[in-house]
Each structure stands twice: as structure tokens, then as C-alpha cells.
Design an enzyme around this catalytic site. Structure first.
Site: not given
Ligand code: NAP
Ligand code: 3JN
Length: 334
Positions: A242, A129
Site C-alpha cells: 500500500h 493496514c
Molecule cells: P482471504 O484471503 O479471503 O481469507 C479468508 C480466510 O478466512 C480464509 O482462510 C477463510 O477460510 C477464513 N474464513 C472465512 N470465514 C471463516 C469462518 N467462518 N471461520 C473460520 N475461518 C473463516 O482474506 P484475507 O485477505 O486473508 O483477510 C482476512 C481478514 O483479515 C479480512 O477480512 C480482514 O478482516 C483481515 N485483514 C486485515 C487487514 C488489516 O488491515 N490488518 C488486512 C487484510 C485483511 P476458507 O479458505 O475455508 O474459506
Molecule cells: O482493503 C485493504 O487494503 C485492507 C482490508 C482490510 C479489510 C478487508 C476486509 C474486511 C478489513 C479490515 O481489516 O478492516 C476487513 C474487516 O475486518 O472489516
């Protein structure tokens, strides 16, 4: 128009729920939507276009008949499940860090490098992000005069850590107001009324992984391995949005007026810059606006060809869910 079978992996999470909303808002041509997560949230109902869909467990076979799978389940689950989804016939758009720097995986911001989508071999990565909002704002300047060096400091909202961090900030504020002891479990320290100069793990060079993501991803997206980038990423007690203080050194000189002209014309950017009337981008504004907001534009007084600015973006939408759906939109047009 054709329509597509879509899956959202991580549908119960902060980003996944936003993906479902964005698919509906943008009227993405969905034939069937499958919501996937783990046993923890299986059975949860999430609305999509007035219909209640039920979250299912992600297991082998679920991607048969899926055309596009949007992943936001974290790096570990992505590494494990995305190759299986590709084998079962889906094209994966992954929001995690798992594949971003792999050579055969395009890393795409549709306003910047949409043509890279065509090089995919089953997986397309969504950048971090903090990188997305910065490059969306800098690309018009980069194209006009070149950028040699970027110095960025981030002020990142807790929603970037996910649902549990939003809950923790709420709870700590409540505990503070009740005069109770504040409990920290998501971050190493209390986040309420605090600023943590630490996002993701520390690397050997003293930077955090979040900071190095900004360095590596910016170079890949701009196809410029030489651009110098240094980042400091901090977590602030803000729920959504952010903010970034960005300073650039350009190759050729550019005036602030010209920067404003370029950014006003740029896709996905809004200039919010009228200091006399106390108008500048605020994290709260990003809750209502999908554009990347840019303001506090000024010439850097310390170097000959420098510009400073303040950039704000909605981390869950343009920083994650919206960018992923925009990639899907380009994919089906290609
Ligand atoms: P979150 O609110 O903690 O949600 C995590 C989601 O992943 C929940 O739906 C969880 O399901 C699911 N999950 C976890 N382990 C899994 C598995 N083994 N198989 C299938 N589903 C699984 O986190 P979030 O903020 O949505 O972020 C999730 C991910 O998106 C981050 O870890 C990161 O990689 C990515 N992200 C990217 C950005 C970016 O910068 N582009 C920003 C934020 C996040 P349950 O509810 O069943 O536990
Ligand atoms: O911390 C933030 O504001 C963005 C978070 C991104 C993030 C959080 C957990 C795991 C990532 C990412 O998108 O790089 C990951 C990950 O995929 O490693």
C-alpha cells in the site's frame, strides 16, 4: 523459554498464510500450531518449519489448550468465534475491524503503544493496514512537535481484499492481453488498468468505512481524540504494497532535515529519500522489506507548518500478519 500453543484462524487466506510464515521466520516459541478455517479449505496442507500441517474446520472446542489465537477470517467470523475462543481460554489477536473501537479492546502497533496490550480482557485488535503504516511513520514527528491535522490519500494493493482479488487482477490482465472481455466480480468495476476510489462500504457522511477506519483508529492508537484526520482511500492495480500520500500540519514547526533524523532513528521505519538519484519508496520494494518506507519528504509550500511525504508498507506483513505476531511477542514478554 516457555512455548505456546498457537492457532491461526483464517489460515488458508492471504493474511493467514503470511501469519504462518511470520511465526516461522521469527521463530516464535510455538509448541503446537493449529490451522483453522472452514469446510471450504479443510484438508489443505500448509508448511510450517518443514512440517506439513493440515487446515481444520473451526468449531466449538478447538481452542481448548490454545494459548494465543491469531484471527484473520473477517469481521463476521471474528465477532462470532473470538468470544468463544476467549471462553475456551485463548487470548485472541484479531486482524478484523470487529472489535477495534471497543473500549475494553486494546488497538496496538507495538512500536507505538505496546503498553496498551496489558489492558486486554481476552481480545487485542490489530489496526487496519493503512492505519498501521501511517502511524508508524508519523509517531516520531507527533512526539517531537505534535500533529494537528493529517490529510492522507491511499493507493491500496488488491491483496488487501484477499486471495480472490489477487486472482481477479491476474485474470483480468490475462483477458486484456488475449483481447477478451474483462470480467469483474470482486470489485464493482474492472480493477486492471483502473483506479477505484472506493474501499469498503460508504458511510452516511460520504466517506468510506476504510477511510473512517483511518480516522478512528489513528485517534485511538495515539490516544488523541482531537487529532484531525481526513482520508481518501483508493484501490490500484498493484498486487502487494500500500502507498500513501500523507500531508501533516504540525503544532510546532519542524524542518525536513529533523524529520529525516527522527525517522532514520525510528524503529520499523526506513527513510528512502534521494530524489536526485531517483530513489523513493515503491510498492514493489515493500515485497522485500518489512520496514515502513518513507520518502518524498518536503516542506508543504501552502501552509506554515506542513510536511508532505510518501509512505509505503507491506499490507499483508506489517499491515497485518507481522504486526499481529509482534503483538504476540510483546504479550509473552509482558
Ligand atoms: P482471504 O484471503 O479471503 O481469507 C479468508 C480466510 O478466512 C480464509 O482462510 C477463510 O477460510 C477464513 N474464513 C472465512 N470465514 C471463516 C469462518 N467462518 N471461520 C473460520 N475461518 C473463516 O482474506 P484475507 O485477505 O486473508 O483477510 C482476512 C481478514 O483479515 C479480512 O477480512 C480482514 O478482516 C483481515 N485483514 C486485515 C487487514 C488489516 O488491515 N490488518 C488486512 C487484510 C485483511 P476458507 O479458505 O475455508 O474459506
Ligand atoms: O482493503 C485493504 O487494503 C485492507 C482490508 C482490510 C479489510 C478487508 C476486509 C474486511 C478489513 C479490515 O481489516 O478492516 C476487513 C474487516 O475486518 O472489516
Amino acid at each position: 523459554m516457555s512455548s505456546y500453543n498457537v492457532a491461526v484462524v483464517g489460515a488458508s487466506g492471504a493474511v493467514g498464510r503470511e501469519m504462518v510464515k511470520v511465526l516461522a521466520e521469527r521463530d516464535f516459541p510455538v509448541k503446537n500450531l493449529r490451522l483453522l478455517a472452514t469446510e471450504r479449505s479443510a484438508g489443505t496442507e500448509i508448511s510450517f518449519k518443514g512440517e506439513k500441517l493440515v487446515v481444520e474446520v473451526t468449531k466449538p472446542g478447538v481452542f481448548h489448550n490454545i494459548d494465543i489465537a491469531l484471527f484473520s477470517a473477517g469481521s463476521g467470523p471474528s465477532r462470532e468465534i473470538a468470544p468463544m475462543a476467549v471462553k475456551e481460554g485463548a487470548i485472541v489477536i484479531d486482524n478484523s475491524n470487529a472489535f477495534r473501537m471497543e473500549d475494553n479492546v486494546p488497538l496496538v502497533v507495538p512500536e507505538i503503544n505496546p503498553e496498551d496490550i496489558l489492558d486486554h480482557q481476552g481480545i487485542i485488535a490489530n489496526p487496519n493496514c493503512s492505519t498501521i503504516q501511517m502511524v508508524v511513520a508519523l509517531k516520531p514527528i507527533y512526539d517531537e512537535v505534535g500533529i494537528k491535522r493529517i490529510i492522507v490519500s491511499t493507493y491500496q494493493a488488491v491483496s488487501g481484499t484477499g486471495k480472490k482479488a489477487i486472482d481477479e487482477l491476474n485474470k483480468q490482465v490475462e483477458q486484456y492481453l488475449k483481447g477478451e472481455k474483462l470480467e469483474a466480480s470482486v470489485y464493482p468495476y474492472q480493477i486492471a488498468f483502473n483506479v477505484l476510489p472506493h474501499i469498503d462500504v460508504f458511510e452516511e457522511n460520504g466517506y468510506t468505512l476504510e477511510e473512517m477506519k483511518m480516522v478512528r483508529e489513528t485517534r485511538k492508537i495515539l490516544h488523541d481524540p482531537k487529532i484531525a484526520v481526513t482520508a481518501t482511500a483508493a484501490r490500484v492495480p498493484v498486487f502487494y504494497g500500500h502507498s500513501e500520500a500523507v500531508n501533516i500540519e504540525t503544532v510546532k514547526k519542524i524542518s525536513v532535515d529533523r524529520v529525516k533524523e527522527l525517522l532514520t532513528a525510528a524503529e520499523g521505519v526506513k527513510v528512502v529519500d534521494d530524489p536526485e538519484n531517483l530513489l523513493y519508496p515503491l510498492a514493489l520494494m515493500s515485497e522485500e522489506d518489512d520496514d515502513v518506507l518513507v520518502g518524498r519528504l518536503r516542506e508543504d509550500i501552502s501552509v506554515e507548518k506542513g510536511i508532505s511525504m510518501w509512505i509505503v508498507g507491506n499490507n499483508l506483513r506489517k499491515g497485518a500478519a507481522l504486526n499481529a505476531v509482534q503483538i504476540a511477542e510483546r504479550l509473552i514478554q509482558a
